[in-house]
Design a protein around this motif. Structure first.
Motif, PDB file in Angstrom:
ATOM      1  N   GLU A   1      41.011  39.128  79.442  1.00 15.82           N
ATOM      2  CA  GLU A   1      40.220  38.763  80.616  1.00 15.82           C
ATOM      3  C   GLU A   1      40.672  39.586  81.824  1.00 15.82           C
ATOM      4  O   GLU A   1      41.845  39.599  82.179  1.00 15.82           O
ATOM      5  CB  GLU A   1      40.376  37.273  80.920  1.00 15.82           C
ATOM      6  CG  GLU A   1      39.639  36.366  79.947  1.00 15.82           C
ATOM      7  CD  GLU A   1      38.124  36.474  80.081  1.00 15.82           C
ATOM      8  OE1 GLU A   1      37.666  36.890  81.174  1.00 15.82           O
ATOM      9  OE2 GLU A   1      37.420  36.146  79.123  1.00 15.82           O
TER      10      GLU A   1
ATOM     11  N   THR B   1      44.141  37.650  75.663  1.00 18.00           N
ATOM     12  CA  THR B   1      42.826  37.212  76.139  1.00 18.00           C
ATOM     13  C   THR B   1      41.913  38.383  76.508  1.00 18.00           C
ATOM     14  O   THR B   1      40.712  38.336  76.243  1.00 18.00           O
ATOM     15  CB  THR B   1      42.974  36.286  77.346  1.00 18.00           C
ATOM     16  OG1 THR B   1      43.572  36.999  78.439  1.00 18.00           O
ATOM     17  CG2 THR B   1      43.853  35.085  76.995  1.00 18.00           C
TER      18      THR B   1
ATOM     19  N   ALA C   1      40.637  40.734  71.933  1.00 14.53           N
ATOM     20  CA  ALA C   1      40.975  40.905  73.343  1.00 14.53           C
ATOM     21  C   ALA C   1      40.435  42.231  73.885  1.00 14.53           C
ATOM     22  O   ALA C   1      39.976  42.303  75.032  1.00 14.53           O
ATOM     23  CB  ALA C   1      42.485  40.837  73.530  1.00 14.53           C
TER      24      ALA C   1
ATOM     25  N   GLU D   1      49.137  38.012  78.730  1.00 15.62           N
ATOM     26  CA  GLU D   1      47.805  37.415  78.766  1.00 15.62           C
ATOM     27  C   GLU D   1      46.715  38.446  78.499  1.00 15.62           C
ATOM     28  O   GLU D   1      45.704  38.133  77.857  1.00 15.62           O
ATOM     29  CB  GLU D   1      47.589  36.748  80.131  1.00 15.62           C
ATOM     30  CG  GLU D   1      48.507  35.560  80.393  1.00 15.62           C
ATOM     31  CD  GLU D   1      48.235  34.909  81.726  1.00 15.62           C
ATOM     32  OE1 GLU D   1      47.316  35.392  82.435  1.00 15.62           O
ATOM     33  OE2 GLU D   1      48.917  33.935  82.065  1.00 15.62           O
TER      34      GLU D   1
ATOM     35  N   ARG E   1      36.738  41.810  74.508  1.00 19.05           N
ATOM     36  CA  ARG E   1      36.516  41.009  75.714  1.00 19.05           C
ATOM     37  C   ARG E   1      36.820  41.821  76.972  1.00 19.05           C
ATOM     38  O   ARG E   1      36.128  41.686  77.992  1.00 19.05           O
ATOM     39  CB  ARG E   1      37.372  39.745  75.666  1.00 19.05           C
ATOM     40  CG  ARG E   1      37.071  38.768  76.804  1.00 19.05           C
ATOM     41  CD  ARG E   1      37.890  37.508  76.680  1.00 19.05           C
ATOM     42  NE  ARG E   1      37.493  36.733  75.513  1.00 19.05           N
ATOM     43  CZ  ARG E   1      38.279  36.521  74.453  1.00 19.05           C
ATOM     44  NH1 ARG E   1      39.500  37.050  74.434  1.00 19.05           N
ATOM     45  NH2 ARG E   1      37.866  35.794  73.434  1.00 19.05           N
TER      46      ARG E   1
END
Length: 294
Positions: A267, A265, A111, A261, A114
């Motif tokens: 993101e 993730t 994560a 999240e 990313r």
């Protein structure tokens, strides 16, 4: 009958009532307070700074001793409590190791990678260079990248020990990327090592400046951006105004994202440097209705 009571209150008030005061002066000072003892409950907030006695039991109220005029977001009003860890975890973390986390370290590292990728690939560097009149160099790219990395660090440090572990790996990914980009550009290894040493010093100095700016007013944040992002070469105040607005809205946007999240993730989406519709920054979320219309 007041002799023992005066002694107890002097100890409870942590020295607010000096012990050198004679007994008669103490009695006159506390006379109005002891008169309210008939009700069975009285407050000493004006004398003892928030101490309350209820039927002889002394408790201390939670009081705020500082005041700030900063604008808090909706998430700031509900801060999560500090994560409780055991003695063994504290010992191994004091030795430099990482204790057990809420999620797998491998997932957090993925994560983090990313999230750093979002800082690099989802940012329009050409627009930054054109609007802010910055040269298209590796150093300019790094200055814009570190600004977005700093905003991610500010957001992830709110997620406890797992978020702090993710912050360390985000910074690790950044330095790995900077070194690889320097090698691809053909920079000499000795010159690259010297440049990276200077970048490291500027990066941690910029973190302190940006942290101070985000907690203060726009003048302090503009000064931090002028020193670090523009490298003291900005002569147009409109560029500083644009960047101050950009940082404020990005931090507000990141605060609205779910921490769970982000940890899983990584993101992250960024708002544009120049908004086509300025009112969209303050646009509230649309309500969601079920099949019954509720």
């Amino acid at each position: 009958s007041c002799q023992s009571g005066v002694t107890q209150w002097i100890a409870a008030c942590s020295g607010l009532l000096q012990t050198t005061v004679v007994q008669g002066q103490c009695r006159r000072m506390l006379y109005g307070i002891f008169q309210r003892r008939k009700t069975g409950r009285f407050r000493l907030s004006s004398v003892c700074g928030g101490l309350t006695q209820v039927h002889g039991a002394v408790t201390q109220q939670n009081r705020s001793f500082y005041n700030t005029n900063k604008h808090l977001s909706a998430k700031d009003s509900l801060q999560t409590s500090e994560e409780k860890v055991g003695a063994f975890t504290r010992i191994i973390e004091a030795m430099g190791f990482t204790g057990p986390l809420k999620y797998s370290r491998w997932k957090i590292k993925v994560a983090a990678l990313r999230m750093y990728t979002c800082c690099v690939e989802k940012t329009d560097y050409e627009e930054f260079f054109n609007r802010c009149h910055m040269p298209d160099t590796l150093n300019s790219w790094f200055l814009v990248a570190q600004l977005h990395v700093w905003m991610c660090l500010v957001r992830m440090k709110q997620e406890g020990r797992a978020g702090k572990y993710m912050c360390r790996y985000i910074v690790h990914c950044m330095w790995e990327d900077v070194e690889q980009r320097g090698k691809v550009m053909g920079i000499n290894s000795a010159a690259l090592k010297e440049d990276m040493r200077s970048m490291v010093e500027n990066f941690y100095a910029a973190l302190f400046g940006y942290d101070e700016g985000i907690l203060s007013d726009d003048h302090v944040l503009a000064a931090a951006l002028w020193r670090n992002l523009f490298n003291r070469n900005c002569e147009d105040p409109r560029h500083l105004e644009l960047l101050v607005e950009y940082v404020r809205k990005q931090v507000q946007h990141l605060d609205a994202l779910s921490g769970e999240e982000l940890l899983l993730t990584g993101e992250v989406s960024w708002r544009p440097l120049v908004e086509s519709d300025a009112r969209s920054i303050l646009k509230p979320l649309s309500p969601v209705y079920n099949d019954e219309g509720l």
